[in-house]
Motif scaffolding. Structure first.
Motif, short mmCIF file in Angstrom:
data_model
loop_
_atom_site.label_atom_id
_atom_site.label_comp_id
_atom_site.label_asym_id
_atom_site.label_seq_id
_atom_site.Cartn_x
_atom_site.Cartn_y
_atom_site.Cartn_z
N TRP A 177 0.85 -1.18 0.00
CA TRP A 177 0.00 0.00 0.00
C TRP A 177 0.89 1.23 0.00
CZ3 TRP A 177 0.03 3.57 4.05
CH2 TRP A 177 0.81 3.20 5.15
N THR A 178 0.32 2.33 -0.42
CA THR A 178 0.99 3.63 -0.33
C THR A 178 -0.01 4.64 0.21
OG1 THR A 178 0.48 4.14 -2.64
CG2 THR A 178 2.66 3.21 -2.18
N GLN A 179 0.51 5.63 0.89
CA GLN A 179 -0.32 6.68 1.46
C GLN A 179 -0.62 7.73 0.40
OE1 GLN A 179 1.45 8.47 4.93
NE2 GLN A 179 -0.53 9.03 5.77
N ASP A 180 -1.84 8.20 0.37
CA ASP A 180 -2.23 9.25 -0.57
C ASP A 180 -1.48 10.54 -0.22
OD1 ASP A 180 -4.64 9.77 -2.64
OD2 ASP A 180 -4.29 11.58 -1.45
N GLU A 181 -1.00 11.24 -1.23
CA GLU A 181 -0.23 12.46 -0.99
C GLU A 181 -1.08 13.61 -0.50
OE1 GLU A 181 2.07 13.47 -4.42
OE2 GLU A 181 3.04 11.51 -4.49
N ASP A 182 -2.33 13.65 -0.91
CA ASP A 182 -3.20 14.76 -0.55
C ASP A 182 -4.11 14.47 0.64
OD1 ASP A 182 -2.25 16.36 -2.70
OD2 ASP A 182 -3.60 15.31 -4.07
N GLN A 183 -4.56 13.25 0.74
CA GLN A 183 -5.48 12.85 1.80
C GLN A 183 -4.75 11.84 2.68
OE1 GLN A 183 -9.27 11.66 0.24
NE2 GLN A 183 -10.00 10.98 2.24
N LEU A 184 -4.12 12.31 3.74
CA LEU A 184 -3.21 11.49 4.52
C LEU A 184 -3.86 10.31 5.24
CD1 LEU A 184 -0.82 14.23 5.92
CD2 LEU A 184 -0.54 12.77 3.90
N ASP A 185 -5.19 10.33 5.41
CA ASP A 185 -5.84 9.20 6.06
C ASP A 185 -6.29 8.14 5.04
OD1 ASP A 185 -7.95 10.66 4.94
OD2 ASP A 185 -9.29 10.30 6.63
N LEU A 186 -5.88 8.32 3.78
CA LEU A 186 -6.24 7.40 2.70
C LEU A 186 -5.01 6.65 2.20
CD1 LEU A 186 -8.29 6.33 0.56
CD2 LEU A 186 -7.65 8.33 -0.84
N GLY A 187 -5.15 5.34 2.04
CA GLY A 187 -4.10 4.52 1.48
C GLY A 187 -4.59 3.81 0.23
N HIS A 188 -3.66 3.38 -0.60
CA HIS A 188 -3.98 2.70 -1.85
C HIS A 188 -3.32 1.32 -1.85
CE1 HIS A 188 -5.31 6.57 -3.48
NE2 HIS A 188 -4.26 7.08 -2.86
N ILE A 189 -4.11 0.27 -2.00
CA ILE A 189 -3.57 -1.08 -2.13
C ILE A 189 -2.86 -1.15 -3.48
CG2 ILE A 189 -4.16 -3.54 -2.37
CD1 ILE A 189 -4.45 -2.45 0.49
N ARG A 190 -1.65 -1.75 -3.51
CA ARG A 190 -0.82 -1.70 -4.70
C ARG A 190 -0.33 -3.06 -5.14
NH1 ARG A 190 1.47 3.41 -5.46
NH2 ARG A 190 1.88 2.56 -7.53
N HIS A 191 -0.53 -3.39 -6.39
CA HIS A 191 0.08 -4.47 -7.16
C HIS A 191 0.20 -5.79 -6.38
CE1 HIS A 191 2.97 -4.81 -10.84
NE2 HIS A 191 1.80 -5.37 -11.05
N VAL A 192 -0.94 -6.30 -5.96
CA VAL A 192 -0.98 -7.52 -5.16
C VAL A 192 -0.97 -8.75 -6.07
CG1 VAL A 192 -2.39 -8.86 -3.53
CG2 VAL A 192 -2.20 -6.37 -3.29
N VAL A 193 -0.22 -9.75 -5.67
CA VAL A 193 -0.16 -11.01 -6.40
C VAL A 193 0.04 -12.15 -5.41
CG1 VAL A 193 2.33 -10.85 -6.86
CG2 VAL A 193 0.90 -12.28 -8.33
N THR A 194 -0.67 -13.25 -5.65
CA THR A 194 -0.45 -14.48 -4.89
C THR A 194 -0.08 -15.56 -5.89
OG1 THR A 194 -2.05 -13.87 -3.19
CG2 THR A 194 -1.52 -16.21 -3.38
N ASP A 195 0.94 -16.31 -5.58
CA ASP A 195 1.38 -17.42 -6.41
C ASP A 195 0.18 -18.33 -6.70
OD1 ASP A 195 2.50 -19.85 -7.39
OD2 ASP A 195 4.35 -19.47 -6.28
#
Length: 186
Positions: free
Chosen positions: A70-88
Motif C-alpha cells: 500500500w501507499t499513502q495518498d499524498e493529498d489525503q493522509l488518512d487514505l491509502g492505496h492497495i498496490r500491485h498484489v499477487v499471490t502465487d
C-alpha cells in the motif's frame, strides 16, 4: 509464513511471480485480445514500489508466495492505496493474500491511514470482497492507446461502535480501517 518489506533485490523474484501468475489467473476473465496488450504492462514489478517501505513479499520456506502493499495518498493522509498484489497461483486458498492484506491494514493504521482504496482485476474482486471490500464499479484506466480498462473499483464499509460508516466520495474505492478488521484473525 514470513511477511517482510521488499527491497530492490526482490525485483527479479516479484517480476517472475507476476509474469507467471497473472496470465494464468486472468485468462478466465479477459479475452486474449485484452491480455496480449495488458499483461506486458501489469505483469512487471514496479521498482519504486519495491523500495517504498510499504510493499511486502510473503515467503514460505524461503519461497516467495505473494507480494503487494500500500501507499499513502499524498493529498489525503488518512487514505491509502492497495498496490500491485499477487499471490502465487500454486499457493491460492492458503491465506497468503489474506495475511498480506491484514499486514497492510495493520501497518497503515500505525501512520493513521484510516481508509484504503483498491483497483482490482475482475479476477481479484472475489478476493477483495472476502477481506471486506465492496465492489463500487468499473473504472477507466488507459493502459495503452485504444484499450479500455481491465480494472474494477472495490470499496468497503466498516462497522464502528456508532454503526456503519460509509466513505466513497468520487466513487473512490474505500476501506475504513477500524473495528471491522478485528475479525481477521490468523
Amino acid at each position: 509464513m514470513l511477511i517482510r518489506p521488499s527491497t530492490q533485490k526482490d525485483l527479479a523474484v516479484v517480476d517472475a511471480l507476476l509474469m507467471r501468475t497473472y496470465p494464468k489467473l486472468l485468462k478466465a476473465d479477459y479475452p486474449s485480445s485484452i491480455l496480449v496488450k495488458a499483461l506486458p504492462i501489469i505483469s512487471r514489478a514496479q521498482p519504486k514500489l519495491l523500495s517504498c517501505g510499504t510493499y511486502y513479499v510473503v515467503e514460505e520456506d524461503g519461497v516467495t508466495r505473494g507480494a503487494g502493499g500500500w501507499t499513502q495518498d499524498e493529498d489525503q493522509l488518512d487514505l491509502g492505496h492497495i498496490r500491485h498484489v499477487v499471490t502465487d497461483d500454486r499457493a491460492l486458498r492458503r491465506g497468503v493474500g489474506r495475511r498480506l492484506m491484514q499486514h497492510c491494514f495493520q501497518m497503515a493504521r500505525t501512520v493513521e491511514v484510516l481508509k484504503m482504496e483498491c483497483w482490482a482485476t475482475r479476477t481479484a474482486v472475489p478476493f477483495y470482497k472476502a477481506v471486506g471490500f465492496t465492489e463500487v464499479g468499473p473504472i477507466d484506466v488507459a493502459l495503452v492507446d485504444g484499450m479500455g480498462s481491465v480494472f474494477r473499483q472495490c470499496g468497503c464499509y466498516a462497522t464502528s461502535r456508532t454503526g456503519v460508516t460509509q466513505r466513497s466520495a468520487c466513487r473512490r474505492t474505500t476501506f475504513l480501517i477500524g473495528k471491522r478488521l478485528e475479525r481477521f484473525k490468523f
